[in-house]
Design an enzyme around this catalytic site. Structure first.
Site, short mmCIF file in Angstrom:
data_model
loop_
_atom_site.label_atom_id
_atom_site.label_comp_id
_atom_site.label_asym_id
_atom_site.label_seq_id
_atom_site.Cartn_x
_atom_site.Cartn_y
_atom_site.Cartn_z
N LYS A 111 4.88 11.47 -30.31
CA LYS A 111 3.70 11.20 -31.12
C LYS A 111 3.90 11.75 -32.53
O LYS A 111 4.44 12.84 -32.71
CB LYS A 111 2.46 11.85 -30.48
CG LYS A 111 1.77 10.99 -29.45
CD LYS A 111 0.42 11.56 -29.09
CE LYS A 111 -0.39 10.56 -28.28
NZ LYS A 111 -1.76 11.05 -28.02
N GLU A 116 -13.08 5.43 -16.14
CA GLU A 116 -14.54 5.61 -16.18
C GLU A 116 -15.20 5.33 -14.84
O GLU A 116 -16.15 6.01 -14.45
CB GLU A 116 -15.15 4.71 -17.27
CG GLU A 116 -14.80 5.10 -18.69
CD GLU A 116 -13.46 4.56 -19.17
OE1 GLU A 116 -13.10 4.83 -20.33
OE2 GLU A 116 -12.79 3.85 -18.39
N ARG A 161 -17.73 0.32 -18.83
CA ARG A 161 -16.67 0.10 -17.85
C ARG A 161 -17.01 0.68 -16.48
O ARG A 161 -16.36 0.35 -15.49
CB ARG A 161 -15.37 0.71 -18.37
CG ARG A 161 -14.86 0.04 -19.64
CD ARG A 161 -13.87 0.92 -20.39
NE ARG A 161 -12.65 1.17 -19.66
CZ ARG A 161 -11.51 0.49 -19.82
NH1 ARG A 161 -11.45 -0.49 -20.71
NH2 ARG A 161 -10.45 0.79 -19.12
#
Length: 615
Positions: free
Chosen positions: A272, A357, A385
């Site tokens: 990253k 979720e 979701r």
């Protein structure tokens, strides 16, 4: 730059191009804000993708597409990139309206493999296999969602050709195997190995049963010490892990994967923030950023009032210190929802389940059943979701789970996939659900207190950033189920606010007062159950009502008010809703977006004054 120019480049030239792309991303994001560390880490992968595949023909599917900045820069948007995430500018996600090279909108995670399966089916039906192939780049975080495995299951069974690049920049999938894994993976990524494997499988079919059994066991033993066993058991070919910053190796690997004519996982390990030392590595702070100084990495945003998220987090933490029954969950957003400090302080009682979720919601049901008090902290857009789980696993059994809905209303630069417009509408239809909202900092604390003690399912919402209404403008009073509260009792018109909409109503009332039109202001507080008695009494005093709520008009607060009033009462009043119209809300600075929708207090005041002139 066109695709022919990219494909004509040497590896050193491609590496130089990747460096220029990173500089461009860093320059624009430092001024505009945006997603930084993940997209810097994905740059080499995307350059290799464009070298091997054809974004004008092959469906390029990014998961989540905040990693796709380099793709935008390689597909004719170098100059327009200056407008990234600005109102009327480029989206921070892939968007087919911007470019034919953007195959699909992707603002929520874990959809890419399903999209690839659908695209592969269409390609087969159109007779274009061999000419086109879906190409997925999916982050390791998105791999935590069950939807990915539903799609992989079908893909492995149907064997549709597709190349899925797993951009692994956080998870330690291969770390336990270390050097052995790297040596094996480099071999597995070569065309020689893939051809050898194919020929070996054909040869084994000609062996006697006993010899074939032993040879097969040897092959399985070799695979067990590679990190691809899960994917191969699902019927997918696996190559990797490969160095996600070695463009030469990536090109060779992707060419091999494309030539196989079957579903292939290419596992690439990346860093990253690659190329920007301050952000390199795993630092959640650098995932999504506001404008910052490139040299120091320091934010350019001046500190102001505390955010609603911080107020929620601090209050829940204080309650959790006193009550061991309070537990909570978030879905891959510990910092964004303010749950990070609770995860650190009470690691046995608060959980981050990743991008899951549905699981987050359902897993809290048994805790509520066992006598605990669960808080589910999720953005409005992401709670969508888990909607079936709210109904099926919480509401039907009336389990006392509290939903803390962050990012309610317009969230600005993330745009249409992230605006928190629908939670009032989609939760208001659920039986046994109680919906309420605070108007300022103090009542947000009281909302957390109320939710902690409430014996049924409930949800309260609050905005990104600070509450609009300044704290202390009105005395804070505790919530009483189904009770509204007068803030200003006298006036020519009635302004009804809900949640952060109260701040908008008060600001509008202030402007009206300056123009000689006093307005009464009512904080609705609860949209379900609604204070029917107070509303019906108000029809005797006010015949023009204006409703302020940071949510969709359809099924929203004004609808709830109209549904609550008896027909005789409804005949006495005209209700005007200043909620969101039935369309998706674009990205951009929140104030610019609200101005485009006519929702700034000065615009609303003018509308009301215009209405009164017509009477």
């Amino acid at each position: 730059m066109n695709k022919e120019e990219i494909k004509a480049m040497s590896v050193p030239e491609l590496e130089a191009l990747a460096g220029k792309i990173r500089e461009r991303i860093l320059d624009v994001v430092s001024r505009n804000g945006g997603h930084l560390s993940s997209t810097l880490g994905a740059t080499d992968l995307i350059v290799a993708m464009h070298y091997v595949f054809d974004a004008e023909k092959d469906p390029f599917l990014f998961d989540v597409s905040h990693q796709s900045y380099a793709h935008k820069l390689l597909t004719g948007r170098w100059e327009a990139f200056e407008t990234l995430r600005q109102f009327d500018g480029l989206s921070g996600y892939t968007k087919p309206d911007e470019s034919p090279c953007d195959y699909y909108i992707a603002g929520h995670s874990s959809t890419s493999v399903s999209l690839a399966v659908g695209a592969a089916k269409a390609i087969r039906l159109r007779g274009e296999e061999g000419e086109r192939i879906p190409v997925v780049m999916i982050g390791d975080g998105a791999m935590s969602a069950g939807m990915v495995y539903e799609a992989l299951n079908e893909l492995g069974d149907r064997k549709y050709p597709a190349v899925i690049i797993l951009n692994d920049n956080e998870m330690s999938i291969a770390k336990p195997i270390g050097a052995i894994s790297r040596i094996l993976s480099q071999a597995m990524a070569s065309p020689f190995y893939q051809k050898f494997k194919e020929n070996t499988e054909k040869m084994l079919d000609r062996f006697p049963e006993s010899a074939r059994y032993m040879a097969k066991r040897m092959e399985e033993g070799l695979r067990m010490i590679t990190p691809g066993i899960l994917f191969e058991e699902m019927g997918l070919e696996y190559i990797g892990p490969v160095d996600g910053h070695d463009i030469g190796q990536l090109i060779e690997t992707l060419q091999t994967a494309r030539s196989m004519g079957k579903p292939v996982i290419v596992h690439a390990q990346t860093t990253k923030g690659k190329g920007y030392k301050i952000a390199e590595g795993y630092y959640e702070h650098w995932h999504g950023v506001g404008p910052f100084d490139k040299e120091s990495g320091e934010s350019l945003k001046k500190s102001g009032r505390p955010s609603a998220t911080k107020i929620f987090s601090d209050r829940l933490c204080a309650l959790a210190e006193k009550d061991a029954k309070i537990v909570g969950v978030t879905a891959a957003m510990p910092s964004g929802t303010g749950m990070k400090q609770l995860l650190e302080k009470f690691p046995d009682r608060f959980w981050d389940v990743g991008i899951a979720e549905q699981h987050a919601v359902t897993s809290m049901g048994p805790l509520a059943k066992e006598g605990f008090k669960p808080f589910v902290a999720i953005y409005s857009t992401f709670l969508q979701r888990g909607y079936d789980q709210v109904i099926h696993d919480i509401a039907i059994m009336e389990l006392p789970v509290a939903f803390a809905i962050d990012r309610a209303g317009i969230v600005g630069e993330d745009g249409e996939t992230h605006q928190g417009a629908f939670d009032i509408s989609y939760l208001r239809t659920v039986p046994n659900m109680t919906l309420f909202a605070p108007r300022d900092d103090a009542t947000l604390e009281m909302a957390v207190d109320f939710a902690a003690d409430y014996p049924r399912p409930c949800a309260f919402r609050y905005p990104r950033g600070a509450m609009m209404l300044e704290n202390g403008r009105y005395p804070a009073t505790p919530f009483e189920a189904g009770r509204a509260e007068w803030l200003e009792r006298e006036g020519e018109v009635l302004l009804i606010g809900y949640g952060n909409g109260v701040g908008r109503a008060v600001a509008t009332a202030d402007l009206l007062k300056k123009r000689g039109v006093p307005a009464a202001v009512l904080d609705l507080r609860f949209v379900k159950p609604i204070d029917r008695a107070l509303l019906e009494a108000a029809t005797e005093r006010f015949d023009r009502w204006y409703v302020f709520s940071d949510g969709a008009k359809m099924g929203g607060v004004a609808s709830a008010i109209a549904e609550a009033l008896m027909p005789a009462c409804l005949e006495r009043v005209e209700i005007v809703s200043f909620e969101y119209e039935d369309r998706f809300i674009p990205h951009g600075n929140t104030q610019r977006v609200e101005a485009s929708m006519g929702l700034l207090p000065e615009q609303l005041a003018e509308k009301i004054l215009g209405d009164l002139k017509k009477v």
